[in-house]
Design a protein around this motif. Sequence first.
Motif, mmCIF file in Angstrom:
data_model
loop_
_atom_site.group_PDB
_atom_site.id
_atom_site.type_symbol
_atom_site.label_atom_id
_atom_site.label_comp_id
_atom_site.label_asym_id
_atom_site.label_seq_id
_atom_site.Cartn_x
_atom_site.Cartn_y
_atom_site.Cartn_z
ATOM 1 N N UNK A 15 0.831 -1.203 0.000
ATOM 2 C CA UNK A 15 0.000 0.000 0.000
ATOM 3 C C UNK A 15 0.865 1.253 0.000
ATOM 4 N N UNK A 16 1.910 1.233 0.805
ATOM 5 C CA UNK A 16 2.837 2.357 0.828
ATOM 6 C C UNK A 16 3.508 2.581 -0.521
ATOM 7 N N UNK A 17 3.881 1.491 -1.188
ATOM 8 C CA UNK A 17 4.505 1.609 -2.508
ATOM 9 C C UNK A 17 3.540 2.205 -3.518
ATOM 10 N N UNK A 18 2.275 1.786 -3.473
ATOM 11 C CA UNK A 18 1.273 2.325 -4.392
ATOM 12 C C UNK A 18 1.067 3.817 -4.148
ATOM 13 N N UNK A 19 0.935 4.212 -2.878
ATOM 14 C CA UNK A 19 0.738 5.630 -2.564
ATOM 15 C C UNK A 19 1.958 6.449 -2.982
ATOM 16 N N UNK A 20 3.143 5.872 -2.833
ATOM 17 C CA UNK A 20 4.377 6.558 -3.239
ATOM 18 C C UNK A 20 4.417 6.745 -4.753
ATOM 19 N N UNK A 21 4.146 5.663 -5.490
ATOM 20 C CA UNK A 21 4.153 5.747 -6.950
ATOM 21 C C UNK A 21 3.142 6.760 -7.447
ATOM 22 N N UNK A 22 1.920 6.654 -6.951
ATOM 23 C CA UNK A 22 0.849 7.536 -7.409
ATOM 24 C C UNK A 22 1.111 8.978 -6.983
ATOM 25 N N UNK A 23 1.590 9.177 -5.750
ATOM 26 C CA UNK A 23 1.822 10.529 -5.259
ATOM 27 C C UNK A 23 2.881 11.263 -6.054
ATOM 28 N N UNK A 24 4.037 10.629 -6.263
ATOM 29 C CA UNK A 24 5.132 11.290 -6.986
ATOM 30 C C UNK A 24 4.768 11.493 -8.452
ATOM 31 N N UNK A 25 4.201 10.470 -9.083
ATOM 32 C CA UNK A 25 3.837 10.599 -10.500
ATOM 33 C C UNK A 25 2.719 11.619 -10.687
ATOM 34 N N UNK A 26 1.794 11.725 -9.723
ATOM 35 C CA UNK A 26 0.731 12.728 -9.815
ATOM 36 C C UNK A 26 1.318 14.133 -9.734
ATOM 37 N N UNK A 27 2.270 14.337 -8.837
ATOM 38 C CA UNK A 27 2.915 15.643 -8.713
ATOM 39 C C UNK A 27 3.635 16.010 -10.007
ATOM 40 N N UNK A 28 4.406 15.072 -10.547
ATOM 41 C CA UNK A 28 5.119 15.335 -11.799
ATOM 42 C C UNK A 28 4.149 15.565 -12.955
ATOM 43 N N UNK A 29 3.050 14.820 -12.954
ATOM 44 C CA UNK A 29 2.052 14.975 -14.014
ATOM 45 C C UNK A 29 1.426 16.358 -13.985
ATOM 46 N N UNK A 30 1.114 16.848 -12.793
ATOM 47 C CA UNK A 30 0.546 18.193 -12.662
ATOM 48 C C UNK A 30 1.557 19.242 -13.119
ATOM 49 N N UNK A 31 2.814 19.095 -12.710
ATOM 50 C CA UNK A 31 3.838 20.073 -13.063
ATOM 51 C C UNK A 31 4.104 20.119 -14.567
ATOM 52 N N UNK A 159 -4.155 7.023 -12.520
ATOM 53 C CA UNK A 159 -2.813 6.617 -12.112
ATOM 54 C C UNK A 159 -2.851 5.414 -11.173
ATOM 55 N N UNK A 160 -3.868 5.338 -10.334
ATOM 56 C CA UNK A 160 -4.002 4.184 -9.447
ATOM 57 C C UNK A 160 -4.194 2.912 -10.270
ATOM 58 N N UNK A 161 -5.028 3.010 -11.292
ATOM 59 C CA UNK A 161 -5.228 1.865 -12.181
ATOM 60 C C UNK A 161 -3.935 1.510 -12.911
ATOM 61 N N UNK A 162 -3.225 2.541 -13.408
ATOM 62 C CA UNK A 162 -1.955 2.300 -14.085
ATOM 63 C C UNK A 162 -0.946 1.640 -13.147
ATOM 64 N N UNK A 163 -0.920 2.090 -11.886
ATOM 65 C CA UNK A 163 0.062 1.551 -10.937
ATOM 66 C C UNK A 163 -0.176 0.068 -10.681
ATOM 67 N N UNK A 164 -1.444 -0.350 -10.701
ATOM 68 C CA UNK A 164 -1.749 -1.771 -10.522
ATOM 69 C C UNK A 164 -1.202 -2.589 -11.691
ATOM 70 N N UNK A 165 -1.306 -2.038 -12.912
ATOM 71 C CA UNK A 165 -0.749 -2.729 -14.081
ATOM 72 C C UNK A 165 0.776 -2.749 -14.017
ATOM 73 N N UNK A 166 1.367 -1.653 -13.530
ATOM 74 C CA UNK A 166 2.827 -1.617 -13.398
ATOM 75 C C UNK A 166 3.309 -2.684 -12.423
ATOM 76 N N UNK A 167 2.503 -2.933 -11.388
ATOM 77 C CA UNK A 167 2.846 -3.968 -10.421
ATOM 78 C C UNK A 167 2.901 -5.352 -11.035
#
Length: 219
Positions: A15-31, A159-167
């Motif tokens: 769960x921590x890994x998913x939140x980390x992946x989604x959080x950082x990628x979401x920030x970069x995506x917004x920027x 991104x949450x859906x994408x992260x599950x596929x990345x897993x």
Amino acid sequence: MSDWTRVWPQLVEATGETLYMVGVSALLTVLLGIPLGILLTVTAPGALTPQPLLNRFLGLVVNLGRSLPFIILLFLVAPVTRGIVGTTIGSTAAIVPLTIGAVPFLARLVETSLREVAPGKVEAAMSMGARRRDVVRTVLLPEARPSLIAGITVTVVALISYSAMAGAVGGGGLGDFAIRFGYQQFRTDITLLTVVLLLGIVQALQWAGDHWARRLAHV
């Protein structure tokens, strides 16, 4: 009991890994995605600074990025991921394709949001002597805030859906956990638990995004 004692720490870590992946990628995506969406908007024919060739090129790049299935994108950008992170395995490596896949998606949503701003407000600002970049900062972005927040929320959920596929291909997170501890060990209960957890995360993010957008709509 001993089996769940072994599984729970793994679930918490995933769960921590998913939140980390989604959080950082979401920030970069917004920027990256918001400036790209602004550029698509202002360079369109009849917009603030029309540049048809640049607009068509950007549109082509965005459409290409949006049309690629994410699972294929994971493999296509593997050399880029390895060049940036040094590996294609793990949650940090997954951030690269997650961001590349989400930026075009958000850029189109931003473009749509900005185009919904009433042209009269833009014209009024221009008639008062506002510079083009000031129009973007003081008119387009403030007027489109609720819609922009809604678009960012949709992107984060994707991104949450994408992260599950990345897993599923070594990215870690809940997708990897569901496959290793659920599917491969024929544990339907673990698979369902992972799905429920993902749904809970999605619902929480969607509620927060909708709540924020409604508040901004009444400011």
